[in-house]
Design a protein around this motif. Structure first.
Motif, PDB file in Angstrom:
ATOM      1  N   GLY A 284       0.841  -1.213   0.000  1.00  0.00           N
ATOM      2  CA  GLY A 284       0.000   0.000   0.000  1.00  0.00           C
ATOM      3  C   GLY A 284       0.866   1.249   0.000  1.00  0.00           C
ATOM      4  N   ASP A 285       0.241   2.410  -0.206  1.00  0.00           N
ATOM      5  CA  ASP A 285       0.982   3.680  -0.257  1.00  0.00           C
ATOM      6  C   ASP A 285       1.765   3.930   1.034  1.00  0.00           C
ATOM      7  N   ARG A 286       1.137   3.592   2.172  1.00  0.00           N
ATOM      8  CA  ARG A 286       1.793   3.869   3.447  1.00  0.00           C
ATOM      9  C   ARG A 286       3.107   3.084   3.573  1.00  0.00           C
ATOM     10  N   GLU A 287       3.064   1.800   3.164  1.00  0.00           N
ATOM     11  CA  GLU A 287       4.280   0.963   3.252  1.00  0.00           C
ATOM     12  C   GLU A 287       5.381   1.497   2.345  1.00  0.00           C
ATOM     13  N   ILE A 288       4.987   1.889   1.139  1.00  0.00           N
ATOM     14  CA  ILE A 288       5.977   2.433   0.188  1.00  0.00           C
ATOM     15  C   ILE A 288       6.599   3.705   0.776  1.00  0.00           C
ATOM     16  N   GLU A 289       5.746   4.564   1.351  1.00  0.00           N
ATOM     17  CA  GLU A 289       6.244   5.818   1.945  1.00  0.00           C
ATOM     18  C   GLU A 289       7.250   5.539   3.069  1.00  0.00           C
ATOM     19  N   GLU A 290       6.962   4.522   3.872  1.00  0.00           N
ATOM     20  CA  GLU A 290       7.865   4.186   4.977  1.00  0.00           C
ATOM     21  C   GLU A 290       9.239   3.765   4.467  1.00  0.00           C
ATOM     22  N   ILE A 291       9.243   2.952   3.393  1.00  0.00           N
ATOM     23  CA  ILE A 291      10.525   2.494   2.832  1.00  0.00           C
ATOM     24  C   ILE A 291      11.291   3.681   2.246  1.00  0.00           C
ATOM     25  N   VAL A 292      10.563   4.528   1.515  1.00  0.00           N
ATOM     26  CA  VAL A 292      11.202   5.723   0.922  1.00  0.00           C
ATOM     27  C   VAL A 292      11.788   6.582   2.039  1.00  0.00           C
ATOM     28  N   GLU A 293      11.037   6.747   3.119  1.00  0.00           N
ATOM     29  CA  GLU A 293      11.473   7.569   4.252  1.00  0.00           C
ATOM     30  C   GLU A 293      12.757   7.005   4.865  1.00  0.00           C
ATOM     31  N   LYS A 294      12.824   5.675   4.950  1.00  0.00           N
ATOM     32  CA  LYS A 294      13.991   5.004   5.526  1.00  0.00           C
ATOM     33  C   LYS A 294      15.228   5.229   4.636  1.00  0.00           C
ATOM     34  N   ILE A 295      15.023   5.121   3.334  1.00  0.00           N
ATOM     35  CA  ILE A 295      16.138   5.337   2.391  1.00  0.00           C
ATOM     36  C   ILE A 295      16.608   6.793   2.476  1.00  0.00           C
ATOM     37  N   VAL A 296      15.656   7.718   2.533  1.00  0.00           N
ATOM     38  CA  VAL A 296      15.988   9.143   2.639  1.00  0.00           C
ATOM     39  C   VAL A 296      16.786   9.397   3.923  1.00  0.00           C
ATOM     40  N   GLY A 297      16.365   8.755   5.020  1.00  0.00           N
ATOM     41  CA  GLY A 297      17.080   8.905   6.294  1.00  0.00           C
ATOM     42  C   GLY A 297      18.540   8.472   6.171  1.00  0.00           C
ATOM     43  N   GLY A 298      18.761   7.337   5.507  1.00  0.00           N
ATOM     44  CA  GLY A 298      20.128   6.837   5.315  1.00  0.00           C
ATOM     45  C   GLY A 298      20.964   7.767   4.448  1.00  0.00           C
ATOM     46  N   LEU A 299      20.373   8.240   3.344  1.00  0.00           N
ATOM     47  CA  LEU A 299      21.103   9.157   2.449  1.00  0.00           C
ATOM     48  C   LEU A 299      21.405  10.483   3.151  1.00  0.00           C
ATOM     49  N   PHE A 300      20.460  10.935   3.980  1.00  0.00           N
ATOM     50  CA  PHE A 300      20.684  12.177   4.727  1.00  0.00           C
ATOM     51  C   PHE A 300      21.906  12.011   5.643  1.00  0.00           C
ATOM     52  N   CYS A 301      22.039  10.839   6.279  1.00  0.00           N
ATOM     53  CA  CYS A 301      23.211  10.564   7.137  1.00  0.00           C
ATOM     54  C   CYS A 301      24.516  10.639   6.338  1.00  0.00           C
ATOM     55  N   VAL A 302      24.503  10.080   5.134  1.00  0.00           N
ATOM     56  CA  VAL A 302      25.707  10.098   4.280  1.00  0.00           C
ATOM     57  C   VAL A 302      26.093  11.541   3.950  1.00  0.00           C
ATOM     58  N   LEU A 303      25.092  12.335   3.555  1.00  0.00           N
ATOM     59  CA  LEU A 303      25.366  13.731   3.174  1.00  0.00           C
ATOM     60  C   LEU A 303      25.812  14.553   4.381  1.00  0.00           C
ATOM     61  N   ALA A 304      25.203  14.278   5.557  1.00  0.00           N
ATOM     62  CA  ALA A 304      25.588  15.010   6.772  1.00  0.00           C
ATOM     63  C   ALA A 304      27.030  14.676   7.149  1.00  0.00           C
ATOM     64  N   THR A 305      27.421  13.406   6.987  1.00  0.00           N
ATOM     65  CA  THR A 305      28.790  12.988   7.306  1.00  0.00           C
ATOM     66  C   THR A 305      29.783  13.650   6.357  1.00  0.00           C
ATOM     67  N   LEU A 306      29.408  13.745   5.080  1.00  0.00           N
ATOM     68  CA  LEU A 306      30.285  14.402   4.099  1.00  0.00           C
ATOM     69  C   LEU A 306      30.222  15.925   4.226  1.00  0.00           C
ATOM     70  N   GLY A 307      29.131  16.426   4.823  1.00  0.00           N
ATOM     71  CA  GLY A 307      28.963  17.869   4.973  1.00  0.00           C
ATOM     72  C   GLY A 307      28.672  18.591   3.668  1.00  0.00           C
TER      73      GLY A 307
END
Length: 621
Positions: free
Chosen positions: A169-192
């Motif tokens: 469902g849409d909610r499940e897809i959104e959760e996965i997308v949110e999780k991926i975004v969270g991980g990528l945000f960590c990578v970018l924050a570490t690189l600054g």
């Protein structure tokens, strides 16, 4: 200076181990404090490719434990916790603090802790009268695993299945997308860095790009943001470009057999977190580490296997020659008389020889390690005809098909069930037209070998969808498009493009070609339709396809949703080495998958769609 993710993440971890105090030039805190380290399984995987036990000792860590193990109190010693912000971990920290296991608690979360969990930690420690033991709580933004300077994984399992599950469902897809975004945000924050984001239209890539753009925008509004040093005046060509793709963009690379050293070691021997275990000579096992400290691995990872075998031989002969040189110089066996008067000269010879011993020993260990690995690989290659699989799959992609006799010969020949299944799927993907009789013959050959055909059926369904699209008239097309979007969450044009990309007529992957074009930043029909998100620009211009970008970009981060592999990583590194002036590419993915692991995810999707059950049951009747 080029972005070095491994170095940046290691620096963050060292600072964390030193209670988040500044470290000096030697990488240690000015005042050494003995401490205990507590982590969960996920954070153990973040640490293990970066920090060895001897490094922990160097930073004052005397004991280290998993958070869910029973632990005894250690009085008067501070503890550094490094865990994911989960309800179970929060409860465990509260329990540890209430039992006064340690003198003080320095709590570090791998990503940003949600407000409700932080409140749980505060109220739990307050109620147990142990809040005074919590010294500090930090969000570390380190929720990703760095395997090499330019290679990372978010270690998020089965995202391909989750994003392509027809029942999601849409909610499940959104959760996965949110999780991926969270991980990528960590990578970018570490690189600054705040990159300019590019992605194809539709599907998971656009969903992740759009949500990441919003997450960065929201974060940049706060005064104390993680990217303040960049300021708003950094011109675009000094910022990296982040190119986001989804596995369907080039499906075959996740499935094909490859004959280069690094992909082979991963695919055949199961390299995980830079470690692998192989059978030893006398029935036991041997474990090896393969990372950037192993210069042979770095230099030869992208070579085809036979070239690696030659290189091992060359290194061994060079080593033997150097050992002979040392023996000759120190033993007086080089024909020269020992000259009693030239004491200084003789001493110099001896000193040089002694100094060269550690380096020679280290070289011998590396040669022995790769000889062991290559021997085990060779056994697998011969037993399964892996060289033949790699060659024939590559020929199929280049020629857009294969002779029927050859095709069935491979499926009835050597190889594991999964080797045959992967080959059959590669046949499906690379064939320009579907010959029904041939496809049936392939299915019969797979059944003969008792292969579970669900992954084959799933790819056949996707493929037939593309073929029927080509012949469908516009009236019936809309229904198929709806079904396609439900089937794998992206527009049909993106999927059709994914199949076309597999027919590229040279060794360069479609991914590599596309990244090259995006880094150039010039008008190019292949990428002109790609979306642009610039989190630092006014909102109105984001998501457009305008080429206001000043190329070329010196640095890129390439991210593959749904599972990446060492084939793509190697291809992108080769692209960088070929170019002048030098460019720099970091490759990341939701998880690194072997061909077998990816095909297992395709099988699961086949099962979810109710495919492939009938032939197998027919076989057993």
């Amino acid at each position: 200076m080029a972005l070095n993710l491994r170095q940046r993440q290691t620096e963050c971890i060292i600072r964390m181990l030193n209670m988040n105090l500044p470290v000096n030039a030697t990488g240690t805190a000015n005042e050494e404090v003995y401490k205990i380290l507590i982590y969960d399984r996920f954070c153990q995987n973040i640490l293990s490719p970066l920090i060895h036990v001897k490094d922990l000792r160097k930073h004052g860590v005397t004991l280290y434990f998993l958070i869910d193990k029973d632990r005894k109190p250690v009085l008067d010693v501070p503890a550094v916790y490094f865990v994911q912000p989960s309800p179970a971990n929060i409860q465990r920290i509260i329990a540890d603090a209430s039992r006064s296991l340690y003198d003080s608690f320095h709590v570090n979360f791998s990503s940003s802790i949600p407000r409700p969990l932080l409140e749980d930690l505060a109220s739990g420690t307050l109620n147990s009268d142990s809040i005074g033991r919590i010294s500090k709580v930090h969000d570390q933004y380190l929720e990703f695993v760095t395997l090499e300077d330019n290679l990372f994984s978010l270690a998020q399992k089965s995202s391909y299945v989750q994003l392509n599950d027809p029942s999601a469902g849409d909610r499940e897809i959104e959760e996965i997308v949110e999780k991926i975004v969270g991980g990528l945000f960590c990578v970018l924050a570490t690189l600054g860095v705040v990159p300019i984001i590019r992605c194809p239209r539709g599907g998971p890539a656009e969903m992740v790009a759009s949500a990441l753009d919003q997450r960065l925008r929201d974060h940049l509004l706060s005064k104390n943001n993680l990217f303040t040093e960049g300021g708003n005046f950094v011109s675009s060509f000094q910022r990296p470009i982040l190119c986001i793709f989804d596995r369907n963009f080039e499906l075959s690379v996740g499935i094909q057999h490859d004959f280069r050293y690094r992909p082979l070691v991963h695919d055949v021997l199961g390299l995980k977190l830079n470690r692998l275990t192989v059978p030893g000579e006398k029935g036991g096992t041997k474990s090896f580490e393969l990372d950037s400290s192993d210069l042979f691995w770095v230099a030869n990872g992208s070579l085809e296997f036979p070239e690696v075998a030659v290189e091992i031989e060359t290194q061994l002969n060079k080593y033997k020659k150097d050992v002979d040189d040392v023996n000759r110089r120190t033993g007086g066996t080089d024909g020269t008389e020992f000259d009693g008067t030239d004491m200084i000269g003789n001493t110099k010879h001896l000193m040089n020889a002694v100094n060269s011993l550690p380096e020679l020993t280290e070289r011998k260990q590396v040669i022995d390690k790769h000889t062991n690995i290559a021997t085990v690989l060779l056994g697998e290659i011969k037993e399964r005809s892996l060289d033949s699989y790699a060659k024939k799959e590559n020929d199929m992609i280049v020629r857009g098909g294969i002779d029927r006799h050859d095709l069935l010969g491979v499926l009835r020949g050597k190889g594991t069930k999964l080797d045959k299944l992967r080959f059959a799927i590669m046949y499906l993907i690379s064939s320009e037209s579907m010959n029904q009789a041939e496809v049936e013959a392939v299915e019969a050959a797979l059944r003969e070998s008792e292969v579970d055909t669900r992954a084959f059926q799933y790819v056949k369904k996707i493929k037939s969808l593309n073929v029927s699209l080509a012949s469908a008239n516009s009236a019936s097309r809309s229904n198929i498009v709806d079904w396609a979007e439900k089937l794998y969450g992206q527009s049909i044009s993106a999927v059709t493009a994914g199949v076309k990309n597999l027919l590229s007529n040279d060794r360069q992957l479609a991914l590599t070609r596309t990244v090259d074009a995006l880094m150039e930043g010039k008008p190019n029909p292949e990428v002109d339709s790609y979306l642009v998100f610039d989190p630092r620009a006014p909102k109105s211009s984001s998501g457009s396809t305008s080429s206001h970008l000043k190329g070329p970009f010196k640095e890129a981060i390439v991210f593959m949703i749904g599972g990446g592999n060492y084939v793509e990583y190697g291809s992108l590194q080769e692209l960088v080495q070929r170019q002048q002036p030098a460019r720099h590419v970091i490759y990341g993915t939701t998880e690194l998958l072997t061909g077998e692991e990816f095909v297992e995810q395709l099988s699961l999707l086949g099962q979810k769609m109710g495919l492939g059950g009938a032939p197998v049951t027919a076989l057993t009747q």
